[in-house]
Design an enzyme around this catalytic site. Structure first.
Site, PDB file in Angstrom:
ATOM      1  N   SER A 146       0.875  -1.174   0.000  1.00 18.48           N
ATOM      2  CA  SER A 146       0.000   0.000   0.000  1.00 18.48           C
ATOM      3  C   SER A 146       0.907   1.217   0.000  1.00 18.48           C
ATOM      4  CB  SER A 146      -0.866   0.004   1.272  1.00 18.48           C
ATOM      5  OG  SER A 146      -1.465   1.268   1.490  1.00 18.48           O
ATOM      6  N   TYR A 159      -2.670  -1.405  10.262  1.00 16.17           N
ATOM      7  CA  TYR A 159      -2.506  -1.558   8.813  1.00 16.17           C
ATOM      8  C   TYR A 159      -1.167  -0.991   8.360  1.00 16.17           C
ATOM      9  CZ  TYR A 159      -3.804  -1.241   3.836  1.00 16.17           C
ATOM     10  OH  TYR A 159      -3.857  -1.371   2.463  1.00 16.17           O
TER      11      TYR A 159
END
Length: 268
Positions: A146, A159
């Site tokens: 990401s 995350y």
């Protein structure tokens, strides 16, 4: 990557029931690979992906994978490789995330996100790499991280921790597996129109994102194209790298990418 000319090339794509995973499975099938598909809760979505793969003349096999059930969940990689005869490419795409303030995030949530987004790819990568080494003709591993591999986001502590860890894991894997002809890279998407972002089947060219330099979200197929490149012969000298597919979001900062409401920043 060299394989025997008569041997089929096989890719396993985790979380291929929708979004980036589905787009990647289809793109790799277009490149001539047979596809192993894992899914967690959406069996019907996985079947639709398999139908698209088979419509392209390639084989497809399915296996359920729940990355909260480790280490046994990684068995799915071996089952798919057994069914399809080998594994040449692993795409660690399955992931999860939460939006919770750091101080309010319970331990159970931290463990779940870290297991799915970091420990799961670690163990699946081990399974795939061991098979590639036994096969003797190299391979490719692509870890989908990401933009938060590189920059933080408020409300996404587990995350960000997991994706940052997966980015460094990618680099260690690349160093250790290079002697076996296995190239390992990361792909770091920004905001992509997928079910995970609540934008399934959205025409990205009709969505404004003033804080993203290209002015819109990404399409899953744009990420899949980069994964396909890293999975193929043209990327034979690329390893240990992280490829951002984010419309320039990282140049702005992910917070700006989602929070800026107009284009005034474009003017000096």
């Amino acid at each position: 990557m060299s394989t025997h000319p008569d041997a089929p090339r096989v890719a396993v794509v985790t979380g291929a029931d929708s979004g980036i995973g589905r787009a990647t499975a289809v793109r790799l099938a277009q490149e001539g690979l047979d596809i192993g598909i894992t899914w967690h809760s959406d069996r019907e979505g996985a079947e639709r992906t398999a139908d698209e793969v088979r419509a392209l003349g390639r084989r497809a096999a399915l296996a359920r994978m729940d990355l909260t059930l480790l280490p046994d969940a990684a068995d799915a990689v071996d089952r798919l490789a057994d069914e399809l005869g080998r594994i040449d490419v692993l795409v660690n795409n399955a992931g999860t995330g939460v939006v919770t303030a750091f101080l309010d995030t319970p331990h159970e949530t931290v463990r779940q996100v870290i297991d799915v987004d970091l420990v799961g790819p670690f163990l699946c990568g081990q399974r795939a790499a061991r098979r590639m080494i036994r096969q003797g003709d190299g391979g490719r591993i692509v870890n989908v991280t990401s933009v938060h591999e590189h920059q933080p986001r408020v409300g996404a502590a587990p995350y960000c921790a997991a994706k940052g860890g997966l980015g460094l894991l990618t680099q260690v894997m690349a160093l250790e597996l290079a002697e076996h002809g296995i190239n390992v890279n990361a792909v770091a998407p920004g905001e992509i129109a997928t079910p995970m972002t609540g934008q399934e089947d959205v025409d990205v060219h009709r969505v404004r994102r003033p804080g993203v330099p290209v002015g819109r979200p990404g399409d899953a197929r744009e990420v899949a194209a980069v994964i396909a490149f890293l999975s193929g012969p043209d990327a034979s000298y690329v390893t240990g790298a992280s490829w951002s597919v984010d419309g320039g979001m990282l140049r702005m900062g992910p917070q700006a990418g989602s929070h800026l409401r107009d284009d005034s920043w474009r003017r000096a």
